[in-house]
Design an enzyme around this catalytic site. Structure first.
Site, PDB file in Angstrom:
ATOM      1  N   ASP A 148      10.077   0.445   4.483  1.00  0.00           N
ATOM      2  CA  ASP A 148      10.904   1.621   4.163  1.00  0.00           C
ATOM      3  C   ASP A 148      11.191   2.457   5.415  1.00  0.00           C
ATOM      4  OD1 ASP A 148       8.340   2.651   4.567  1.00  0.00           O
ATOM      5  OD2 ASP A 148       8.228   3.704   2.650  1.00  0.00           O
ATOM      6  N   GLU A 149      10.462   2.186   6.514  1.00  0.00           N
ATOM      7  CA  GLU A 149      10.632   3.018   7.715  1.00  0.00           C
ATOM      8  C   GLU A 149      12.009   2.856   8.334  1.00  0.00           C
ATOM      9  OE1 GLU A 149       7.364   3.333  10.372  1.00  0.00           O
ATOM     10  OE2 GLU A 149       5.894   3.145   8.771  1.00  0.00           O
ATOM     11  N   TYR A 172       9.038   0.704  16.472  1.00  0.00           N
ATOM     12  CA  TYR A 172       8.687  -0.229  15.392  1.00  0.00           C
ATOM     13  C   TYR A 172       9.804  -0.306  14.358  1.00  0.00           C
ATOM     14  CZ  TYR A 172       6.787  -1.709  10.895  1.00  0.00           C
ATOM     15  OH  TYR A 172       6.608  -2.326   9.668  1.00  0.00           O
ATOM     16  N   LYS A 176      12.350  -3.396  13.294  1.00  0.00           N
ATOM     17  CA  LYS A 176      12.434  -3.958  11.933  1.00  0.00           C
ATOM     18  C   LYS A 176      13.866  -3.846  11.415  1.00  0.00           C
ATOM     19  CE  LYS A 176       9.565  -5.405   9.652  1.00  0.00           C
ATOM     20  NZ  LYS A 176       8.979  -6.776   9.536  1.00  0.00           N
TER      21      LYS A 176
HETATM   22  P1  NAD Z   1      -0.445  -7.126  10.481  1.00  0.00           P
HETATM   23  O1  NAD Z   1      -0.258  -6.483  11.798  1.00  0.00           O
HETATM   24  O2  NAD Z   1      -1.718  -6.917   9.737  1.00  0.00           O
HETATM   25  O3  NAD Z   1      -0.256  -8.699  10.620  1.00  0.00           O
HETATM   26  C1  NAD Z   1       0.760  -9.269  11.413  1.00  0.00           C
HETATM   27  C2  NAD Z   1       0.468 -10.764  11.570  1.00  0.00           C
HETATM   28  O4  NAD Z   1       1.549 -11.343  12.319  1.00  0.00           O
HETATM   29  C3  NAD Z   1      -0.822 -11.045  12.335  1.00  0.00           C
HETATM   30  O5  NAD Z   1      -1.549 -12.068  11.695  1.00  0.00           O
HETATM   31  C4  NAD Z   1      -0.329 -11.513  13.708  1.00  0.00           C
HETATM   32  O6  NAD Z   1      -1.209 -12.421  14.346  1.00  0.00           O
HETATM   33  C5  NAD Z   1       0.995 -12.175  13.338  1.00  0.00           C
HETATM   34  N1  NAD Z   1       1.946 -12.205  14.461  1.00  0.00           N
HETATM   35  C6  NAD Z   1       2.279 -11.169  15.277  1.00  0.00           C
HETATM   36  N2  NAD Z   1       3.157 -11.583  16.208  1.00  0.00           N
HETATM   37  C7  NAD Z   1       3.387 -12.898  15.964  1.00  0.00           C
HETATM   38  C8  NAD Z   1       4.226 -13.888  16.570  1.00  0.00           C
HETATM   39  N3  NAD Z   1       4.985 -13.603  17.651  1.00  0.00           N
HETATM   40  N4  NAD Z   1       4.235 -15.138  16.047  1.00  0.00           N
HETATM   41  C9  NAD Z   1       3.464 -15.452  14.972  1.00  0.00           C
HETATM   42  N5  NAD Z   1       2.641 -14.562  14.378  1.00  0.00           N
HETATM   43  C10 NAD Z   1       2.621 -13.295  14.856  1.00  0.00           C
HETATM   44  O7  NAD Z   1       0.814  -6.680   9.613  1.00  0.00           O
HETATM   45  P2  NAD Z   1       0.905  -6.315   8.058  1.00  0.00           P
HETATM   46  O8  NAD Z   1       0.523  -4.906   7.869  1.00  0.00           O
HETATM   47  O9  NAD Z   1       0.253  -7.392   7.285  1.00  0.00           O
HETATM   48  O10 NAD Z   1       2.498  -6.395   7.875  1.00  0.00           O
HETATM   49  C11 NAD Z   1       3.121  -7.635   7.543  1.00  0.00           C
HETATM   50  C12 NAD Z   1       4.617  -7.425   7.414  1.00  0.00           C
HETATM   51  O11 NAD Z   1       4.879  -6.472   6.400  1.00  0.00           O
HETATM   52  C13 NAD Z   1       5.288  -6.881   8.675  1.00  0.00           C
HETATM   53  O12 NAD Z   1       6.545  -7.517   8.802  1.00  0.00           O
HETATM   54  C14 NAD Z   1       5.467  -5.397   8.399  1.00  0.00           C
HETATM   55  O13 NAD Z   1       6.579  -4.894   9.079  1.00  0.00           O
HETATM   56  C15 NAD Z   1       5.689  -5.423   6.903  1.00  0.00           C
HETATM   57  N6  NAD Z   1       5.288  -4.196   6.178  1.00  0.00           N
HETATM   58  C16 NAD Z   1       4.037  -3.708   6.308  1.00  0.00           C
HETATM   59  C17 NAD Z   1       3.660  -2.592   5.572  1.00  0.00           C
HETATM   60  C18 NAD Z   1       2.258  -2.034   5.658  1.00  0.00           C
HETATM   61  O14 NAD Z   1       2.002  -0.976   5.065  1.00  0.00           O
HETATM   62  N7  NAD Z   1       1.332  -2.662   6.346  1.00  0.00           N
HETATM   63  C19 NAD Z   1       4.577  -1.977   4.719  1.00  0.00           C
HETATM   64  C20 NAD Z   1       5.867  -2.514   4.626  1.00  0.00           C
HETATM   65  C21 NAD Z   1       6.206  -3.632   5.352  1.00  0.00           C
HETATM   66  O1  TDX Z   2      -5.334   8.192  12.808  1.00  0.00           O
HETATM   67  C1  TDX Z   2      -4.301   8.399  12.135  1.00  0.00           C
HETATM   68  N1  TDX Z   2      -4.046   9.676  11.692  1.00  0.00           N
HETATM   69  C2  TDX Z   2      -2.928  10.001  10.978  1.00  0.00           C
HETATM   70  O2  TDX Z   2      -2.729  11.152  10.592  1.00  0.00           O
HETATM   71  C3  TDX Z   2      -3.360   7.372  11.831  1.00  0.00           C
HETATM   72  C4  TDX Z   2      -3.595   5.956  12.309  1.00  0.00           C
HETATM   73  C5  TDX Z   2      -2.243   7.708  11.096  1.00  0.00           C
HETATM   74  N2  TDX Z   2      -2.027   8.991  10.691  1.00  0.00           N
HETATM   75  C6  TDX Z   2      -0.831   9.291   9.876  1.00  0.00           C
HETATM   76  C7  TDX Z   2       0.488   8.768  10.407  1.00  0.00           C
HETATM   77  C8  TDX Z   2       1.253   8.454   9.144  1.00  0.00           C
HETATM   78  O3  TDX Z   2       1.911   9.625   8.678  1.00  0.00           O
HETATM   79  O4  TDX Z   2      -1.031   8.645   8.626  1.00  0.00           O
HETATM   80  C9  TDX Z   2       0.182   8.074   8.129  1.00  0.00           C
HETATM   81  C10 TDX Z   2      -0.007   6.580   7.978  1.00  0.00           C
HETATM   82  O5  TDX Z   2      -0.092   6.043   9.285  1.00  0.00           O
HETATM   83  P1  TDX Z   2      -0.258   4.461   9.532  1.00  0.00           P
HETATM   84  O6  TDX Z   2      -1.404   3.979   8.735  1.00  0.00           O
HETATM   85  O7  TDX Z   2      -0.230   4.221  10.999  1.00  0.00           O
HETATM   86  O8  TDX Z   2       1.057   3.886   8.807  1.00  0.00           O
HETATM   87  P2  TDX Z   2       2.609   4.202   9.016  1.00  0.00           P
HETATM   88  O9  TDX Z   2       2.906   4.726  10.363  1.00  0.00           O
HETATM   89  O10 TDX Z   2       3.058   5.038   7.850  1.00  0.00           O
HETATM   90  O11 TDX Z   2       3.210   2.715   8.897  1.00  0.00           O
HETATM   91  C11 TDX Z   2       2.693   1.785   7.909  1.00  0.00           C
HETATM   92  O12 TDX Z   2       3.513   1.744   6.778  1.00  0.00           O
HETATM   93  C12 TDX Z   2       4.783   1.150   6.910  1.00  0.00           C
HETATM   94  C13 TDX Z   2       2.548   0.396   8.503  1.00  0.00           C
HETATM   95  O13 TDX Z   2       1.713   0.449   9.640  1.00  0.00           O
HETATM   96  C14 TDX Z   2       3.888  -0.200   8.823  1.00  0.00           C
HETATM   97  O14 TDX Z   2       3.741  -1.522   9.288  1.00  0.00           O
HETATM   98  C15 TDX Z   2       4.714  -0.201   7.571  1.00  0.00           C
HETATM   99  O15 TDX Z   2       6.003  -0.679   7.828  1.00  0.00           O
END
Ligand code: NAD
Ligand code: TDX
Length: 379
Positions: A148-149, A172, A176
């Protein structure tokens, strides 16, 4: 070329799925989900570079139960065209579920290069390899996982829908956004059968402890400061990771080619509320006066909440995210099953219980573990 036909991917339940980034937080939960919960009988190939965020300990029981039969791990970079193509061909992949990305906003601020490389060039490379290998086939699917970012920041009211204009603010989210545009361009230009999803903040087991929720849990257990950026009133829309995985599965099963689906928790929380909530759950699970580490490191602390510290804000910190996910609910019948209190409690308990995983991730041993336990055993 005109738009491809508006079709579903009819072979989802028996497909050979290439899951990129399957060793990360959401990817590993997705692999566990498809192999053990949803009635899928095909094969999963986990294609992952194993960056700092990739951890094969996330999938030990999957490797033990399905390894070599229905689950295969291939270490590789999504930017490596020849390798991607070879893996797509060798496993006769008919669906790519693309999670691999650099995912942490703060890291993108300190070093954006890897984000451009993996998120943009990596997605481009995958698309090119799929286009070449699939050569116009329509019975295949490329599902792109996004965030959603890409929509930017909301004020106090309103929601992101599938038609909200893109307005990314961090390296980031900009990377995306670029990858989303490329995926849509491959649909419109080449007829590649794609779907996309934009999801809100996930939480749950195996979350890498650089992100707010796991960082807060683990820092609190060790008596370290709980950093809250700015005034702590920024809002995120939280979704339990298993619900996200189910939504992706529903899109694979029933989603229409060329469509985008928003996925969200409909669960807006200020960061400070989340941090205080974690402190209160920990108070029940591991009371401060029974916590040895706190007694040693921070003897003056009477409650986990005392560890909260308001710190300098994240540059360009998006104020509020909130998703309207009516489309996936009405069209595909998906809905969230976890409420936040239940999900957060289970997540905190998971981190308290899984001490071996936590230790390995905290001291970096998970990367050595991969070499000795995984490659040592299977290669
Ligand atoms: P993560 O950082 O935990 O995992 C990313 C994975 O991708 C890791 O296993 C890493 O080794 C692999 N990777 C990184 N670069 C690579 C490359 N060049 N080739 C092959 N593998 C590679 O991420 P996540 O939180 O599991 O997020 C997964 C996906 O979901 C991402 O595309 C992220 O943008 C999206 N997303 C995440 C969130 C969230 O809240 N975490 C929310 C919405 C969307
Ligand atoms: O130490 C912290 N203190 C703090 O206040 C950290 C790590 C984060 N924050 C705040 C920043 C954000 O407002 O908390 C919120 C959540 O932060 P993150 O966990 O870093 O997530 P965010 O930046 O919202 O992004 C996450 O959600 C969307 C994922 O990392 C992304 O990959 C995804 O796309």
């Amino acid at each position: 070329m005109n738009q491809g036909p508006d079709t579903v991917f009819s072979r989802a339940t028996t497909a050979n799925l290439l899951v990129t980034g399957g060793a990360g937080f959401i990817g590993s939960n997705f692999i566990r989900s498809v192999l053990s919960r949803v009635g899928f009988s095909g094969r999963v190939i986990n294609y992952d570079k194993l960056t700092y965020a990739g951890n094969l300990m996330n999938l030990t029981e999957i490797e033990n139960e399905f390894g070599g039969r229905r689950y295969f791990f291939e270490r590789g970079d999504i930017c490596d065209f020849e390798n991607v193509k070879e893996v797509l061909a060798r496993f006769q992949i008919d669906a790519v579920v693309h999670f691999a990305a650099e995912s942490h906003v703060d890291r993108s601020i300190f070093g954006p290069k890897n984000f451009v490389e993996t998120n943009i060039n990596g997605t481009f490379t995958l698309l090119e390899a799929a286009r070449e290998l699939w050569a116009g086939r329509k019975d295949v699917r490329f599902h792109h996982i996004s965030t959603d970012e890409v929509f930017g920041s909301l004020g106090d009211t309103g929601f992101f829908s599938e038609t909200t204009p893109y307005d990314p603010r961090s390296p980031y989210s900009a990377s995306k956004a670029a990858s989303d545009h490329l995926v849509r361009a491959y649909f419109h230009t080449y007829g590649l059968p794609v779907t996309l999803s934009n999801c809100s903040n996930n939480y749950g087991p195996y979350h890498f402890p650089e992100k707010l929720i796991p960082l807060t849990v683990l820092n609190a257990l060790e008596g370290k400061q709980l950093p809250v950026y700015g005034d702590g009133n920024n809002v995120r829309d939280w979704l339990y990771v298993e619900d996200h995985c189910d939504a992706i599965w529903q899109i694979l099963l029933k989603g229409r080619t060329g469509e985008t689906y928003n996925i969200g928790g409909e669960c807006e929380k200020q960061n400070i509320e989340v941090v205080r909530g974690i402190c209160d759950i920990l108070e029940e699970l591991v009371p401060v006066d029974s916590n040895e580490k706190i007694r040693k490191r921070s003897p003056g602390i009477k409650a986990y909440r005392d560890l909260i510290a308001f710190v300098t804000d994240r540059p360009g910190h998006d104020r509020r995210y909130a998703i309207n996910c009516d489309k996936i609910k009405t069209e595909l019948g998906w809905k969230q099953t976890y409420d936040f209190e239940q999900g957060l409690r289970e997540t905190v308990a998971w981190f308290v219980r899984n001490t071996q995983w936590v230790e390995a991730v905290r001291n970096g041993d998970y990367q050595k573990w991969i070499e000795t336990n995984y490659f040592g055993r299977t290669r």
